[in-house]
Enzyme design. Sequence first.
Site, mmCIF file in Angstrom:
data_model
loop_
_atom_site.group_PDB
_atom_site.id
_atom_site.type_symbol
_atom_site.label_atom_id
_atom_site.label_comp_id
_atom_site.label_asym_id
_atom_site.label_seq_id
_atom_site.Cartn_x
_atom_site.Cartn_y
_atom_site.Cartn_z
ATOM 1 N N GLU A 185 17.845 57.634 -14.491
ATOM 2 C CA GLU A 185 16.304 56.708 -15.315
ATOM 3 C C GLU A 185 14.682 56.999 -14.884
ATOM 4 O O GLU A 185 14.590 58.135 -13.624
ATOM 5 C CB GLU A 185 16.742 55.730 -13.692
ATOM 6 C CG GLU A 185 17.775 54.678 -14.082
ATOM 7 C CD GLU A 185 18.228 53.658 -12.998
ATOM 8 O OE1 GLU A 185 17.355 52.691 -12.997
ATOM 9 O OE2 GLU A 185 18.312 53.967 -11.332
ATOM 10 N N LEU A 186 14.154 56.827 -14.853
ATOM 11 C CA LEU A 186 12.498 57.894 -14.988
ATOM 12 C C LEU A 186 11.693 56.456 -14.998
ATOM 13 O O LEU A 186 11.761 55.101 -15.040
ATOM 14 C CB LEU A 186 11.700 58.084 -16.692
ATOM 15 C CG LEU A 186 13.271 58.583 -17.759
ATOM 16 C CD1 LEU A 186 12.093 59.437 -18.529
ATOM 17 C CD2 LEU A 186 13.111 60.299 -16.656
#
Length: 322
Positions: free
Chosen positions: A154-155
């Site tokens: 997850e960014l």
Amino acid sequence: MSEHRFKTVAVVGAGLVGLGWAIVFARSGLKVSIFDGSEEIRNGAIARLRRSLEDMEQYGLVENVGDIVQRFHVVDTLSEAVKDADYIQESVLERVNVKTAVSREIALAMRSNAICGSSTSGIPGSEFTADIPSRDRFLVVHPVNPPHLIPLVELVAAPWTDASIVPLVRQEMERMGQSPIAVNSEIPGFVLNRLQGALLNEAWALYAEGTASLEDIDTAVSRGLGRRWSFMGPFETIDLNAPGGIADYAQRLAPLYHSIAESRRPKQWPADVVQRAELDRRSVLAEEDLAKRSIWRDQRLMALNAAFLTQARARQHGSSEA
Ligand SMILES: NC(=O)c1ccc[n+]([C@@H]2O[C@H](COP(=O)([O-])OP(=O)(O)OC[C@H]3O[C@@H](n4cnc5c(N)ncnc54)[C@H](O)[C@@H]3O)[C@@H](O)[C@H]2O)c1
């Protein structure tokens, strides 16, 4: 963007997650400097990495373990680890004060154009990068444990993260074989742990009220929901679970799901129920066997990944023949 390709990376914090990241980087050909605050962890790191890689080799997931191990360099100070790195992955203890102090130390030692991603499981980056130098070079890059066997990342940008950084990290993660998703706001828990949290809250409630045993609730996921979830998400699942697709499913079952949601009120996991669950779990797995069982879990994941790899290669072979 190719001139920004990561060549040298640093891992700060070499516990469960940090060492998994080290494998992700090194198997893609990158040089990896590794630092951990604990001398014991530093001393044991290479042996642990080698063991995991040898297991992966048995499943056909990596080749030339010796070459990969050569790319690891365990160093004695944080500044030595990060000073030449294009990218730094911070994986220290999940505490705001620890993350703040370590992020500051990284910022002071890293190159001005380096990027630092935090593995935090759910703390918004702005809670620990607000007052550090070069805060525009920091973001959250949250993996799933173990990162070398589960590809999702997850960014999450902080409001001050440089706009070019999320697309660049996304590109580099894809190049390394990870599956990045963008989380568009700094919501605590991000996407993955909010989904996991919804399931866990219901699992605790069902267990507490005695609707099913702990073992049977685990079976409902491992032999039920999880079978599909290893290759498709909840929206695609329901799209295929009604003859007319997702809207048809919603029309048929929305009232049921609404009544389920209404029947629950959010509450802390009760201490006595947690204690009962601990006794249940320890009766099937002794505390001293947790590490051994984690190795078993990793090997099951390796077998699953090997099956996906075989399928992908067969598809590629089929399309090149077509
Ligand atoms: N375990 C998971 O399932 C999981 C999954 C995704 C993300 N994360 C996140 O990854 C991070 C690390 O978690 P973990 O499970 O690897 O924990 P861990 O306890 O296995 O490892 C943390 C490591 O950080 C080191 N450390 C602590 N303070 C330090 C400091 N000041 N400088 C250098 N090293 C320091 C410790 O010695 C330890 O080896 C956390 O932010 C966690 O929330 C964990």
